[in-house]
Design a protein around this motif. Sequence first.
Motif, short mmCIF file in Angstrom:
data_model
loop_
_atom_site.label_atom_id
_atom_site.label_comp_id
_atom_site.label_asym_id
_atom_site.label_seq_id
_atom_site.Cartn_x
_atom_site.Cartn_y
_atom_site.Cartn_z
N HIS A 262 0.94 -1.32 0.03
CA HIS A 262 -0.25 0.03 -0.07
C HIS A 262 0.98 1.33 -0.04
O HIS A 262 0.33 2.38 -0.38
N LEU A 263 2.18 1.34 0.53
CA LEU A 263 2.78 2.31 0.45
C LEU A 263 3.89 2.43 -0.77
O LEU A 263 4.70 3.28 -1.10
N THR A 264 3.68 1.44 -1.51
CA THR A 264 4.38 1.63 -3.05
C THR A 264 3.58 2.45 -4.05
O THR A 264 2.25 2.05 -4.34
N PRO A 265 4.24 3.54 -4.50
CA PRO A 265 3.38 4.37 -5.54
C PRO A 265 3.05 3.45 -6.93
O PRO A 265 3.91 2.75 -7.32
N GLN A 266 1.93 3.81 -7.33
CA GLN A 266 1.31 3.31 -8.49
C GLN A 266 1.33 4.41 -9.51
O GLN A 266 1.10 5.46 -9.31
N ARG A 267 0.83 3.88 -10.72
CA ARG A 267 0.48 4.62 -12.05
C ARG A 267 -0.62 5.48 -11.66
O ARG A 267 -1.33 4.85 -11.19
N CYS A 268 -0.35 6.91 -11.73
CA CYS A 268 -1.89 7.60 -11.46
C CYS A 268 -2.90 7.24 -12.58
O CYS A 268 -2.31 7.07 -13.69
N ALA A 269 -4.11 7.45 -12.07
CA ALA A 269 -5.19 7.02 -12.96
C ALA A 269 -5.22 8.20 -14.15
O ALA A 269 -5.62 7.81 -15.35
N ASN A 270 -4.87 9.55 -13.87
CA ASN A 270 -5.16 10.45 -14.91
C ASN A 270 -3.73 10.81 -15.26
O ASN A 270 -3.53 11.95 -16.32
N SER A 271 -2.68 10.09 -15.24
CA SER A 271 -1.46 10.33 -15.83
C SER A 271 -0.64 9.03 -16.19
O SER A 271 -0.37 8.30 -15.16
N ALA A 280 -2.67 7.53 0.12
CA ALA A 280 -1.92 8.69 0.84
C ALA A 280 -2.63 9.21 1.94
O ALA A 280 -1.94 9.58 2.96
N SER A 281 -4.18 8.90 2.17
CA SER A 281 -4.88 9.50 3.45
C SER A 281 -4.37 8.80 4.97
O SER A 281 -4.43 9.29 5.64
N VAL A 282 -3.79 7.32 4.33
CA VAL A 282 -3.58 6.58 5.70
C VAL A 282 -2.09 6.39 5.77
O VAL A 282 -1.56 5.25 6.11
N ALA A 283 -1.28 7.23 4.73
CA ALA A 283 0.23 6.60 4.55
C ALA A 283 1.08 6.61 5.84
O ALA A 283 1.97 6.08 6.22
N LYS A 284 0.73 8.00 6.95
CA LYS A 284 1.54 8.12 7.95
C LYS A 284 1.23 6.83 8.90
O LYS A 284 2.02 6.35 9.50
N GLU A 285 0.19 6.45 8.82
CA GLU A 285 -0.40 5.25 9.68
C GLU A 285 0.42 3.98 9.30
O GLU A 285 0.77 3.16 10.04
N LEU A 286 0.44 3.86 8.23
CA LEU A 286 0.81 2.80 7.31
C LEU A 286 2.37 2.58 7.54
O LEU A 286 2.89 1.59 8.03
N ARG A 287 3.04 3.74 7.37
CA ARG A 287 4.58 3.74 7.79
C ARG A 287 4.66 3.69 9.17
O ARG A 287 5.82 2.95 9.64
N ALA A 288 4.16 4.29 10.07
CA ALA A 288 4.21 4.06 11.75
C ALA A 288 4.17 2.54 11.97
O ALA A 288 4.89 1.76 12.70
N ALA A 289 2.97 1.88 11.21
CA ALA A 289 2.78 0.36 11.37
C ALA A 289 4.05 -0.48 11.01
O ALA A 289 4.51 -1.60 11.70
N ALA A 290 4.33 -0.11 9.71
CA ALA A 290 5.59 -0.87 9.12
C ALA A 290 6.79 -0.97 10.07
O ALA A 290 7.51 -1.91 10.20
N ASN A 291 7.06 0.23 10.60
CA ASN A 291 8.11 0.62 11.49
C ASN A 291 8.38 -0.26 12.86
O ASN A 291 9.35 -0.85 13.09
#
Length: 312
Positions: A262-271, A280-291
């Motif tokens: 979920h933290l791996t960037p993927q190709r954007c839908a509009n580009s 991105a909305s829960v990216a901070k929580e995901l990184r904290a959990a991963a650590n």
Amino acid sequence: MNRPKAAASLAALGLLTATAIVCGAVALRDPAAVATLERGAVVTRRPATPAAAVSSGERAMGPAPAPTPTPEPTATAPEEPEVPAKAEPSRAQPAELESALAGGIAALGALAQRYPEDPAVLRALALAQGREKAQAAALTTAKRLFELAPEEIGNDELKQLILRIANGPPDVALTALDLMAKHMGSRGPDLLYEVMTAPKFGDWIRDNASRLMLDSSVRQLATPALLVADDLRRLTECPTSALIARAREEGDVRSLHYIKAHLTPQRCANSRKRRCLKCASVAKELRAAANVIEKRKNEKPAAAPPAASAAR
């Protein structure tokens, strides 16, 4: 003079009449009634002990104390007969097992009949049956072994044998999944997860393992670390904050695999040129959990599925 004489005569006649009546009553009385009346008269005439007859010593000491009642003996419960200790099951001698191993399945089967509760004999028989492609028999022997000696569930050779059978023909493959789901404790759901996520297994058997993992009896056996990993695996959208918190507290490297995805960037839908972070909305929580999970890597890790494995 005649009048006094007449009165005297009448008095004498009355006395004689009264005497005759009394004598007649005495002659006709009931002896039993008379005896009862006489006993009552004796009792009535018995003199009561005068208060003065009580000695001065008795008055000083007061009334005699009431006698202390003798306690009734307490009933003692009968002793229960001792249950004889269960005799240790007989074990095959090392030389016997070595000779049976050299003789193959037939010799090991005969030895298992002689020592039906010897885990070493049953383990050797199950592994030999697996090598000789007697897969259904190997699963039956393994089931009996696990019932007899649950510690054998952790045996790595048996684990590899059951996984190999699960990747075989459909009939024995389903039997292997059933053994994992019902007869291997918390280790069984871990093996189901391995079937679901390892690329060497085909879609059909992976789908069956995935369905079994949703069964309530299987989930009761599964560890919290496995449950949160499986919940992350089944997601089609971004994880909720509650699920990320579970992964942070209970997850192992299996959960870490999906969090990093979920933290791996993927190709954007509009580009086509830009890459975006889907969650991105829960990216901070995901990184904290991963650590936090990374710091727990010193604990025994579970095998993580490859990044290309699809959720089923």
